[in-house]
Design a protein around this motif. Structure first.
Motif, PDB file in Angstrom:
ATOM      1  N   TRP A  38      57.957  51.990  12.551  1.00  0.00           N
ATOM      2  CA  TRP A  38      58.849  52.791  11.719  1.00  0.00           C
ATOM      3  C   TRP A  38      59.405  54.023  12.423  1.00  0.00           C
ATOM      4  N   PRO A  39      58.632  54.767  13.219  1.00  0.00           N
ATOM      5  CA  PRO A  39      59.225  55.933  13.904  1.00  0.00           C
ATOM      6  C   PRO A  39      60.335  55.578  14.876  1.00  0.00           C
ATOM      7  N   LYS A  40      60.470  54.306  15.256  1.00  0.00           N
ATOM      8  CA  LYS A  40      61.496  53.902  16.221  1.00  0.00           C
ATOM      9  C   LYS A  40      62.768  53.374  15.571  1.00  0.00           C
ATOM     10  N   LEU A  41      62.853  53.431  14.249  1.00  0.00           N
ATOM     11  CA  LEU A  41      63.980  52.795  13.561  1.00  0.00           C
ATOM     12  C   LEU A  41      65.325  53.377  13.982  1.00  0.00           C
ATOM     13  N   ARG A  42      65.390  54.677  14.224  1.00  0.00           N
ATOM     14  CA  ARG A  42      66.674  55.295  14.566  1.00  0.00           C
ATOM     15  C   ARG A  42      67.124  54.964  15.980  1.00  0.00           C
ATOM     16  N   LYS A  43      66.179  54.788  16.893  1.00  0.00           N
ATOM     17  CA  LYS A  43      66.528  54.623  18.297  1.00  0.00           C
ATOM     18  C   LYS A  43      66.476  53.180  18.778  1.00  0.00           C
ATOM     19  N   SER A  44      65.684  52.339  18.131  1.00  0.00           N
ATOM     20  CA  SER A  44      65.445  50.992  18.640  1.00  0.00           C
ATOM     21  C   SER A  44      66.108  49.937  17.757  1.00  0.00           C
ATOM     22  N   ALA A  45      67.009  49.152  18.348  1.00  0.00           N
ATOM     23  CA  ALA A  45      67.613  48.033  17.621  1.00  0.00           C
ATOM     24  C   ALA A  45      66.568  46.965  17.324  1.00  0.00           C
ATOM     25  N   GLU A  46      65.605  46.827  18.213  1.00  0.00           N
ATOM     26  CA  GLU A  46      64.539  45.853  18.013  1.00  0.00           C
ATOM     27  C   GLU A  46      63.721  46.175  16.766  1.00  0.00           C
ATOM     28  N   ILE A  63      53.011  24.843  -2.549  1.00  0.00           N
ATOM     29  CA  ILE A  63      53.254  25.220  -1.157  1.00  0.00           C
ATOM     30  C   ILE A  63      53.782  26.650  -1.066  1.00  0.00           C
ATOM     31  N   SER A  64      54.709  27.007  -1.921  1.00  0.00           N
ATOM     32  CA  SER A  64      55.278  28.359  -1.891  1.00  0.00           C
ATOM     33  C   SER A  64      54.221  29.416  -2.167  1.00  0.00           C
ATOM     34  N   THR A  65      53.352  29.152  -3.132  1.00  0.00           N
ATOM     35  CA  THR A  65      52.296  30.110  -3.453  1.00  0.00           C
ATOM     36  C   THR A  65      51.325  30.281  -2.296  1.00  0.00           C
ATOM     37  N   SER A  66      50.946  29.182  -1.672  1.00  0.00           N
ATOM     38  CA  SER A  66      49.997  29.244  -0.545  1.00  0.00           C
ATOM     39  C   SER A  66      50.594  30.008   0.637  1.00  0.00           C
ATOM     40  N   LEU A  67      51.836  29.711   0.986  1.00  0.00           N
ATOM     41  CA  LEU A  67      52.460  30.381   2.120  1.00  0.00           C
ATOM     42  C   LEU A  67      52.708  31.856   1.836  1.00  0.00           C
ATOM     43  N   THR A  68      53.045  32.170   0.599  1.00  0.00           N
ATOM     44  CA  THR A  68      53.227  33.578   0.243  1.00  0.00           C
ATOM     45  C   THR A  68      51.921  34.348   0.361  1.00  0.00           C
ATOM     46  N   GLY A  69      50.813  33.718  -0.030  1.00  0.00           N
ATOM     47  CA  GLY A  69      49.515  34.361   0.135  1.00  0.00           C
ATOM     48  C   GLY A  69      49.198  34.648   1.593  1.00  0.00           C
ATOM     49  N   LEU A  70      49.516  33.711   2.487  1.00  0.00           N
ATOM     50  CA  LEU A  70      49.298  33.934   3.917  1.00  0.00           C
ATOM     51  C   LEU A  70      50.184  35.064   4.444  1.00  0.00           C
ATOM     52  N   MET A  71      51.419  35.127   3.971  1.00  0.00           N
ATOM     53  CA  MET A  71      52.316  36.198   4.399  1.00  0.00           C
ATOM     54  C   MET A  71      51.811  37.564   3.946  1.00  0.00           C
ATOM     55  N   VAL A  72      51.331  37.641   2.727  1.00  0.00           N
ATOM     56  CA  VAL A  72      50.808  38.914   2.219  1.00  0.00           C
ATOM     57  C   VAL A  72      49.576  39.348   3.006  1.00  0.00           C
ATOM     58  N   LEU A  73      48.708  38.394   3.358  1.00  0.00           N
ATOM     59  CA  LEU A  73      47.528  38.725   4.156  1.00  0.00           C
ATOM     60  C   LEU A  73      47.922  39.240   5.539  1.00  0.00           C
ATOM     61  N   GLU A  74      48.874  38.568   6.175  1.00  0.00           N
ATOM     62  CA  GLU A  74      49.325  39.007   7.495  1.00  0.00           C
ATOM     63  C   GLU A  74      49.984  40.376   7.418  1.00  0.00           C
ATOM     64  N   TYR A  75      50.748  40.598   6.368  1.00  0.00           N
ATOM     65  CA  TYR A  75      51.413  41.891   6.183  1.00  0.00           C
ATOM     66  C   TYR A  75      50.380  43.003   5.968  1.00  0.00           C
ATOM     67  N   ALA A  76      49.373  42.751   5.131  1.00  0.00           N
ATOM     68  CA  ALA A  76      48.339  43.754   4.884  1.00  0.00           C
ATOM     69  C   ALA A  76      47.537  44.049   6.151  1.00  0.00           C
ATOM     70  N   TRP A  77      47.355  43.036   7.007  1.00  0.00           N
ATOM     71  CA  TRP A  77      46.587  43.222   8.234  1.00  0.00           C
ATOM     72  C   TRP A  77      47.312  44.144   9.218  1.00  0.00           C
ATOM     73  N   ASN A  78      48.643  44.083   9.235  1.00  0.00           N
ATOM     74  CA  ASN A  78      49.419  44.812  10.244  1.00  0.00           C
ATOM     75  C   ASN A  78      50.190  46.007   9.707  1.00  0.00           C
ATOM     76  N   ILE A  79      50.100  46.305   8.423  1.00  0.00           N
ATOM     77  CA  ILE A  79      50.949  47.343   7.855  1.00  0.00           C
ATOM     78  C   ILE A  79      50.657  48.711   8.462  1.00  0.00           C
ATOM     79  N   ARG A  80      49.394  49.043   8.715  1.00  0.00           N
ATOM     80  CA  ARG A  80      49.078  50.351   9.296  1.00  0.00           C
ATOM     81  C   ARG A  80      49.680  50.501  10.690  1.00  0.00           C
ATOM     82  N   PHE A  81      49.533  49.475  11.490  1.00  0.00           N
ATOM     83  CA  PHE A  81      50.123  49.510  12.830  1.00  0.00           C
ATOM     84  C   PHE A  81      51.640  49.588  12.747  1.00  0.00           C
ATOM     85  N   GLU A  82      52.218  48.851  11.817  1.00  0.00           N
ATOM     86  CA  GLU A  82      53.673  48.847  11.655  1.00  0.00           C
ATOM     87  C   GLU A  82      54.193  50.230  11.280  1.00  0.00           C
ATOM     88  N   VAL A  83      53.541  50.879  10.323  1.00  0.00           N
ATOM     89  CA  VAL A  83      53.977  52.207   9.880  1.00  0.00           C
ATOM     90  C   VAL A  83      53.806  53.229  11.000  1.00  0.00           C
TER      91      VAL A  83
END
Length: 349
Positions: free
Chosen positions: A41-49, A17-37
Motif C-alpha cells: 500500500w505505501p507504494k501505490l503512488r509511485k509503483s504501477a506494479e 465450487i464458488s463457495t469453496s474457492l471463495t473460502g480459499l481466497m479469503v484464507l489467502e487474503y487473511a494470511w497476507n493482508i498484514r504484509f500487503e498493508v
C-alpha cells in the motif's frame, strides 16, 4: 424437463465450487493482508506494479464473493430478468479479462526489465497484448449477442469461446519464452541470481495456470461443456487472482528477506543489468579471476619496516605488528576484480 433437471445440477455444482474457492481466497487474503498493508500500500503512488496488484486483488475478491451470492440465487431457482443476467455475465467477463491483463502486464514489466527496457522488445510485447485485446473484444461482442439465458441465468456454452483461449495461450507462451531466453543466455550478477530464479519460477507457474484453464475450455467435449464451463468460470477467477498475488507478493517477500539478510547492501531489483552490459560493466579480460589489491604502507625508517607490494590472501596484520604501526594509516589503492559467473541460484554473504 431434461434440460431443467440438468440446469438444476449445474446450478448446485456451481454454488458448491464458488463457495469453496471463495473460502480459499479469503484464507489467502487473511494470511497476507498484514504484509500487503505494510509493504504494498505505501507504494501505490509511485509503483504501477502496486496499483495493478491492488486493482486485480480487490476486483477479483469482490467478484468471487458476489459470485457466491449469484450462484446461491441460481441454485434456489429464483428467476432473474434477462437484462440482469446479461449484466452479470458482462461483469464476470470483465473481471476475468482484468485479471488476465494484470498477469500479462506484470510479465511484460519483468521481461522489459530483463531486456534493459529495449524499445523493440517493449513494442513487440505490447503489440501482442494489443492484438489479443482486439480479438477478445470482438469475441466478447459476439458472445454477448448470442446469450440466451434460462430463467435462472444458466447459459449454454458458445463455441466462439475457444478463440479467446487460443489468443491468451499464445500471448502468455510468448512472454514466457522471452523471459526464459534472457534468463538462460545472459550472465547476471550473482546478487540478482536468487531474485531472478524466484521470478522465473513464478512466471512459469502463472503461465501454466493460464494455459491450463484455457486448454480445459478449448478441449472440453461438447457433451459435458455445460457443467464444466460453469465450474471453470469460478476456477478462472480464483487461479488468475492467485497468480497475480504470486507475481507481486513473491517479489516483495524476497526483497524484504534480502534486506533483512544484507542490512548494509542496497540493490535495485527494478533495474536489472546483466554483467555483459557495456554501459555498466566495462570490457575486461575473461581470464581475470584473481582479486588483486595493491597496498602501499609508509612506515618510519627507524623501525626498519618499509613494505610495498601486492597481497592476495594474507591479512595486513600478518605483515606488520599492530603496536609498531599504531598511528600510521595504510593507503589502499583501487582494486580490480574479474567477471562474475552465471546465475547459480546461490548468494554470498
Amino acid at each position: 424437463m431434461f434440460l431443467s433437471n440438468e440446469h438444476k445440477v449445474v446450478e448446485r455444482i456451481r454454488f458448491i465450487i464458488s463457495t469453496s474457492l471463495t473460502g480459499l481466497m479469503v484464507l489467502e487474503y487473511a494470511w497476507n493482508i498484514r504484509f500487503e498493508v505494510r509493504v504494498i500500500w505505501p507504494k501505490l503512488r509511485k509503483s504501477a506494479e502496486a496499483r495493478i496488484f491492488v486493482i486485480a486483488r480487490y476486483m477479483g475478491l469482490a467478484e468471487q464473493i458476489f459470485n457466491v451470492w449469484f450462484a446461491n440465487r441460481m441454485a434456489s431457482g429464483i428467476p432473474t430478468p434477462p437484462m440482469a443476467c446479461r449484466a452479470w455475465y458482462s461483469f464476470h467477463g470483465l473481471t476475468i479479462q482484468c485479471l488476465l491483463m494484470s498477469i500479462e502486464l506484470l510479465l511484460i514489466r519483468l521481461a522489459c526489465k530483463m531486456y534493459n527496457n529495449d524499445k523493440s522488445v517493449f513494442g513487440l510485447l505490447y503489440a501482442l497484448v494489443g492484438a489479443q485485446c482486439v480479438g477478445m473484444a470482438i469475441t466478447a461482442r459476439m458472445l454477448m449477442a448470442d446469450i440466451n439465458p434460462s430463467p435462472t441465468c444458466v447459459v449454454e456454452p458458445n463455441p466462439g469461446q475457444i478463440y479467446v483461449g487460443a489468443s491468451a495461450i499464445a500471448t502468455n507462451l510468448c512472454f514466457l519464452a522471452a523471459i526464459l531466453w534472457r534468463y538462460f543466455t545472459v550472465k547476471w550478477p550473482e546478487i540478482l541470481c536468487s531474485y531472478l530464479k524466484i521470478m522465473v519460477r513464478n512466471s512459469i507457474f502463472v503461465v501454466i495456470l493460464v494455459t491450463g484453464n484455457f486448454l480445459v475450455a478449448i478441449l472440453t467435449p461438447k457433451e459435458v461443456q455445460l457443467p464444466i464451463r460453469h465450474i471453470l468460470v469460478s476456477a478462472m477467477v480464483f487461479s488468475f487472482w492467485f497468480a497475480v498475488g504470486r507475481l507481486v507478493l513473491g517479489k516483495e517477500k524476497f526483497r524484504q528477506q534480502f534486506q533483512n539478510d544484507y542490512e548494509l547492501t542496497e540493490v535495485d531489483f527494478d533495474n536489472l543489468e546483466p554483467l555483459d552490459h557495456s554501459d555498466v560493466y566495462p570490457t575486461r579480460s575473461s581470464n581475470t579471476k584473481v582479486v588483486r589489491t595493491e597496498l602501499s604502507i609508509a612506515v618510519d625508517p627507524e623501525l626498519g619496516l618499509g613494505i610495498e607490494g601486492d597481497i592476495a590472501d594474507e591479512r595486513i596484520y600478518d605483515w606488520v605488528d599492530d603496536a609498531s604501526i599504531s598511528g600510521r594509516a595504510p593507503t589502499i589503492m583501487p582494486s580490480e576484480t574479474g567477471n562474475g559467473g552465471e546465475c547459480s541460484g546461490s548468494r554470498k554473504s
